[in-house]
Design a protein around this motif. Structure first.
Motif, short mmCIF file in Angstrom:
data_model
loop_
_atom_site.label_atom_id
_atom_site.label_comp_id
_atom_site.label_asym_id
_atom_site.label_seq_id
_atom_site.Cartn_x
_atom_site.Cartn_y
_atom_site.Cartn_z
N GLY A 78 -1.17 22.29 -8.56
CA GLY A 78 0.29 22.23 -8.57
C GLY A 78 0.77 20.81 -8.33
O GLY A 78 1.66 20.30 -9.02
N LEU A 79 0.14 20.14 -7.36
CA LEU A 79 0.54 18.76 -7.09
C LEU A 79 0.15 17.83 -8.24
O LEU A 79 0.84 16.84 -8.51
N TYR A 103 8.07 22.62 -0.23
CA TYR A 103 6.63 22.71 0.06
C TYR A 103 6.19 21.37 0.66
O TYR A 103 6.52 20.31 0.13
N ASP A 177 10.52 24.41 -8.87
CA ASP A 177 9.21 24.93 -8.49
C ASP A 177 9.37 26.45 -8.34
O ASP A 177 10.01 26.92 -7.41
N SER A 199 2.48 26.26 -9.03
CA SER A 199 1.12 26.17 -8.55
C SER A 199 0.49 27.48 -9.03
O SER A 199 0.76 28.55 -8.47
N THR A 201 -2.34 28.34 -8.60
CA THR A 201 -3.21 28.74 -7.50
C THR A 201 -2.72 30.03 -6.84
O THR A 201 -3.51 30.77 -6.27
N LYS A 202 -1.42 30.25 -6.89
CA LYS A 202 -0.80 31.35 -6.15
C LYS A 202 -0.70 32.60 -7.03
O LYS A 202 -1.72 33.12 -7.44
C1 PLP Z 1 0.83 25.61 -3.25
C2 PLP Z 1 2.15 25.10 -3.66
C3 PLP Z 1 2.29 23.87 -4.30
C4 PLP Z 1 1.12 22.94 -4.55
O1 PLP Z 1 0.21 23.49 -5.42
P1 PLP Z 1 -1.40 23.17 -5.36
O2 PLP Z 1 -1.93 24.03 -6.44
O3 PLP Z 1 -1.86 23.54 -4.00
O4 PLP Z 1 -1.53 21.72 -5.63
C5 PLP Z 1 3.57 23.48 -4.67
N1 PLP Z 1 4.64 24.27 -4.43
C6 PLP Z 1 4.54 25.45 -3.80
C7 PLP Z 1 5.76 26.26 -3.56
C8 PLP Z 1 3.30 25.91 -3.40
O5 PLP Z 1 3.22 27.09 -2.77
#
Ligand code: PLP
Length: 387
Positions: A78-79, A103, A177, A199, A201-202
């Motif tokens: 995400g970053l 964040y 975001d 992200s 990742t979530k």
């Molecule tokens: C986790 C997150 C990020 C960053 O993403 P990464 O995949 O960890 O780099 C940015 N914004 C929000 C709201 C997040 O939860």
């Protein structure tokens, strides 16, 4: 196609042409480079995997379809997506207006790198009030950066109202975001934003086993500039992670419905506990921006926060006593997670800034998973007895 159908079919059509293998799931293309027959003609448009990769292309098409966007690009995190966006839009002397409850990692990227190293000015404002955002925009402003609901205080901002005000200034890009809601519950581009970031990742991957990021947009010129940065700066998502997220998005709709059902049930349970001072969840009528939540989102998501009637030590005992809620940072996976933002995810936010935005030291954040709700409630009940 409806959302659930796009989530399964967009970007992943079996190749039934001659020579195609008909795979129902997109293969993981690991090759770093692509051979060609003639010097001037790349085979099927592919030259080198940093520039373009078939598995990544499939995911980019999928994510664009989910956000009702024309274009999508995916990055190593995400970053990494945010860094690529800021590198594309900003230079020395430019100005950014951002929500003051971002964040923690986004805030750190803006202040410690883009401000301290590259002299980009950032004004953090309470974007719950659209007028405060409008008032902070000046002739050097290139970007308005929003998150809604925010992390971990679940404050909302009115994307439509802010986009309208910001777009009175030519050249200002409005970015959102959308990680917390996922495109299933909120689509910022439809509300007037220029760019959406995730992200992955979530919730998009949803199984806590891949790190990635994404940007989606409609403007083809902005897309071309970002695509240039993706290749030139190189923070690309790997083919394996691209496959993982393609797989994850197929169940996004059913997962989000269950995350929300569990989060609402947990929020209602917590509201009834005598040791809980405050529960923050956009799906509760007690949320100060409940009306905006209902208007702007089609659901309320799986994230909630609450304050215990105890000190930090009591909060620590509570979260450490849980069995099913893993004590961990991150969110959006099928398993329930719990954490203390002031000591974990938001430790990089200076204490005085945490106080200013209302982030108490004892605040507890929950990412509701999709386990059976009875087990989750029972677990919380036994932890209350340990405070
Ligand atoms: C986790 C997150 C990020 C960053 O993403 P990464 O995949 O960890 O780099 C940015 N914004 C929000 C709201 C997040 O939860």
């Amino acid at each position: 196609m409806k959302f659930e159908t796009r989530a399964i079919h967009a970007g992943e059509k079996p190749n039934l042409k001659e020579g195609g293998s008909g795979d129902v799931a997109k293969p993981i293309h690991l090759a770093s480079t692509y051979a060609r027959e003639k010097v001037d003609v790349p085979t099927a448009g592919y030259e080198y995997s940093r520039t373009d990769n078939p598995t990544r292309d499939a995911l980019q098409e999928r994510l664009a379809a989910l956000e009702n966007a024309r274009h999508g690009l995916v990055f190593a995190s995400g970053l990494g997506a945010e860094t690529s966006l800021f590198l594309t839009l900003l230079q020395n002397g430019d100005h950014v207006v951002a929500f003051d409850d971002l964040y923690g990692g986004t805030r750190r990227l803006m202040t410690r790198i883009f401000n301290e190293r590259f002299q980009v000015d950032v004004s953090f404002v309470d974007a719950r009030d659209a007028q405060q955002v409008a008032a902070a925009i000046n002739e050097r402003t290139k970007l308005v950066w929003l998150e809604t609901p925010t992390n971990p205080l679940l404050k909302l901002c009115d994307i439509k109202a802010i986009a309208e005000l910001a777009h009175r200034h030519p050249g200002v890009v409005v970015g959102v975001d959308n990680t917390f809601m996922s495109p299933y519950f909120q689509r910022p581009l439809d509300l007037g934003a220029d760019i959406v970031m995730h992200s992955t990742t979530k919730y998009l991957n949803g199984h806590s086993d891949s790190v990635g990021g994404a940007l989606m947009m409609n403007d083809s010129d902005l897309y071309a500039r970002l695509k240039f940065t993706q290749n030139a700066a190189g923070a690309i998502l790997s083919p394996f992670d691209s496959y993982m997220i393609l797989r994850g998005t197929k169940t996004l709709a059913v997962r989000m419905r269950q995350h929300q059902e569990n989060a609402l049930a947990i929020a209602r349970f917590l509201e009834k506990q005598s040791r809980v001072n405050r529960v923050i969840y956009p799906g509760l009528a007690s949320h100060p921006q409940y009306a905006l939540a209902c208007a702007q989102m089609s659901g309320f998501g799986g994230m909630l926060s609450f304050e215990l009637d105890s000190d930090v030590e009591g909060a620590k005992r509570f979260v450490e006593a849980l069995h099913y809620f893993a004590l961990a940072e991150s969110l959006g996976g099928v398993e329930s997670l719990i954490e203390l933002p002031a000591v974990m995810t938001h430790a990089s936010v200076p204490p005085e800034e945490r106080r200013k935005i209302g982030l108490a030291d004892g605040l507890i954040r929950i990412s509701a998973g999709i386990e059976h709700i009875d087990d989750l409630i029972e677990d919380l009940e036994q932890a209350f007895s340990k405070i």
